[in-house]
Design an enzyme around this catalytic site. Structure first.
Site, PDB file in Angstrom:
ATOM      1  N   MET A  53      65.465 -26.942  67.589  1.00  0.00           N
ATOM      2  CA  MET A  53      64.488 -26.012  67.832  1.00  0.00           C
ATOM      3  C   MET A  53      63.489 -26.600  68.870  1.00  0.00           C
ATOM      4  SD  MET A  53      64.043 -23.419  64.740  1.00  0.00           S
ATOM      5  CE  MET A  53      62.619 -24.230  63.698  1.00  0.00           C
ATOM      6  N   HIS A  64      65.524 -36.101  66.397  1.00  0.00           N
ATOM      7  CA  HIS A  64      66.647 -35.332  67.079  1.00  0.00           C
ATOM      8  C   HIS A  64      67.278 -36.033  67.956  1.00  0.00           C
ATOM      9  CE1 HIS A  64      63.056 -32.238  66.578  1.00  0.00           C
ATOM     10  NE2 HIS A  64      64.066 -31.544  66.231  1.00  0.00           N
ATOM     11  N   ASP A 115      66.682 -32.173  56.619  1.00  0.00           N
ATOM     12  CA  ASP A 115      66.803 -30.692  56.245  1.00  0.00           C
ATOM     13  C   ASP A 115      67.964 -30.879  55.245  1.00  0.00           C
ATOM     14  OD1 ASP A 115      64.317 -29.439  57.614  1.00  0.00           O
ATOM     15  OD2 ASP A 115      65.494 -30.680  59.209  1.00  0.00           O
TER      16      ASP A 115
HETATM   17  P1  AMP Z   1      64.779 -28.696  64.116  1.00  0.00           P
HETATM   18  O1  AMP Z   1      64.556 -28.713  65.599  1.00  0.00           O
HETATM   19  O2  AMP Z   1      63.416 -29.098  63.047  1.00  0.00           O
HETATM   20  O3  AMP Z   1      65.213 -27.493  63.764  1.00  0.00           O
HETATM   21  O4  AMP Z   1      65.829 -29.729  63.748  1.00  0.00           O
HETATM   22  C1  AMP Z   1      67.120 -29.765  64.405  1.00  0.00           C
HETATM   23  C2  AMP Z   1      67.862 -31.081  63.837  1.00  0.00           C
HETATM   24  O5  AMP Z   1      67.250 -32.126  63.770  1.00  0.00           O
HETATM   25  C3  AMP Z   1      68.234 -30.673  62.478  1.00  0.00           C
HETATM   26  O6  AMP Z   1      69.648 -31.065  62.111  1.00  0.00           O
HETATM   27  C4  AMP Z   1      67.359 -31.431  61.661  1.00  0.00           C
HETATM   28  O7  AMP Z   1      67.519 -31.848  60.164  1.00  0.00           O
HETATM   29  C5  AMP Z   1      67.249 -32.775  62.503  1.00  0.00           C
HETATM   30  N1  AMP Z   1      65.931 -33.702  62.108  1.00  0.00           N
HETATM   31  C6  AMP Z   1      64.688 -32.961  62.294  1.00  0.00           C
HETATM   32  N2  AMP Z   1      63.836 -34.180  61.861  1.00  0.00           N
HETATM   33  C7  AMP Z   1      64.514 -35.000  61.591  1.00  0.00           C
HETATM   34  C8  AMP Z   1      64.409 -36.389  61.181  1.00  0.00           C
HETATM   35  N3  AMP Z   1      63.029 -36.928  61.140  1.00  0.00           N
HETATM   36  N4  AMP Z   1      65.210 -37.399  61.005  1.00  0.00           N
HETATM   37  C9  AMP Z   1      66.657 -36.854  61.167  1.00  0.00           C
HETATM   38  N5  AMP Z   1      67.059 -35.610  61.721  1.00  0.00           N
HETATM   39  C10 AMP Z   1      65.936 -34.719  61.835  1.00  0.00           C
END
Ligand code: AMP
Length: 295
Positions: A32, A39, A152
């Protein structure tokens, strides 16, 4: 390394078709945006498995509830594109809401049991939004491998379930949580914390660490592990804990008898207006250095 930018579905399909014709494999990282090191670690992981990596940046409205933070969700498309370029991805997909949900759209993908506990209790339509958008993105990109963060963890399990149940020919890879130096899991939402809230936010990981330390010392009674972890979080009056639970790592069932090393402790809490989550397996090293390195 050149990074292509796609704003339309057909542009994505054209790139992917050319790579397929050249015999290259495709990795995919849905996000997102407002990208951070967490990420970027997923992009690294995808590059370990595949030749070309596609990153999508889309703040998906269907996974936000009515009173949630869709309008406050941070955005920085230009900065994100630069980060994706430096991380070595080949294509970034930036669809609009109208493109992903044109008028008349009425189909959802819904995974049942594993989406009900934990975040599913308060965010009742959240996972339906996630599985719907991820299915659509999978159909557009058609990757060989897709990488999801274990930060997540319930989402990771949900996507694994969906891919198996709906026969998507995609390998789902989980990637470790990347953390700040004090143990706070990196999150795009951390930017919304005031400095006082940010200082308190370390308590989430401290409470998980407490349970892991006790487990390492031989405590296997779930109620004892949770009571001690709860005491840590309760020392911070500005934190409103939504759940703190011990569940198995496959079906996300509550652990009621003896805790196992692979069981995970899950926490969600609100600090001010910001909702944060974290989780960790009980049986991995629990020094702060080890946790920051990997969990
Ligand atoms: P989001 O942009 O929050 O929807 O996350 C996109 C992807 O990045 C998802 O697969 C999340 O689980 C992963 N993600 C977000 N924060 C972290 C983190 N601190 N460490 C590893 N992966 C992450």
């Amino acid at each position: 390394m050149t990074l292509a930018i796609a704003n339309t579905i057909s542009q994505v399909r054209d790139h992917v078709r050319r790579w397929r014709q050249a015999g290259l494999s495709i990795g995919f990282v849905p996000t997102m945006g407002y990208l951070h090191q967490g990420h970027l670690s997923l992009i690294d992981k995808a590059l370990e498995h595949t030749d070309k990596v596609v990153v999508s940046i889309f703040v998906n409205p269907t996974q936000f509830g009515e009173n949630e933070d869709l309008d406050r969700y941070p955005r920085d498309t230009e900065g994100d594109i630069e980060k994706v370029r430096q991380a070595g991805a080949s294509l970034v997909f930036l669809p609009s809401v109208e493109m992903m949900y044109p008028p008349g759209a009425q189909t959802y993908v819904e995974v049942q049991e594993v989406t009900r506990p934990l975040c599913g209790v308060t965010r009742t339509h959240h996972f339906r939004g996630v599985t719907t958008i991820v299915s659509k993105l999978f159909n557009i990109v058609q990757p060989d491998v897709a990488v999801f963060g274990k930060k997540d963890y319930q989402q990771f399990v949900t996507i694994q379930r969906m891919v198996e149940d709906l026969n998507f020919p995609i390998q789902i890879v989980g990637s470790p949580t990347i953390r700040e130096k004090d143990g706070l899991a990196m999150s795009s939402r951390n930017v919304n914390l005031s400095s006082e809230e940010r200082a308190a936010a370390r308590a989430l990981n401290l409470s998980l660490r407490k349970a892991r330390e006790l487990f390492a010392a031989g405590e296997i009674r779930p109620e004892r592990l949770l009571a001690e972890a709860t005491a840590v979080i309760e020392a911070y009056p500005q934190i409103d804990c939504e759940y703190l639970e011990l569940r198995d790592s496959h079906q996300l069932q509550l652990v009621r008898e003896k805790a196992q090393p692979s069981d995970r402790i899950f926490i969600a809490a609100k600090i001010g207006n910001t909702r944060l989550i974290d989780n960790a397996p009980l049986g991995e090293p629990c020094t702060l250095d080890a946790i920051v390195a990997q969990s």
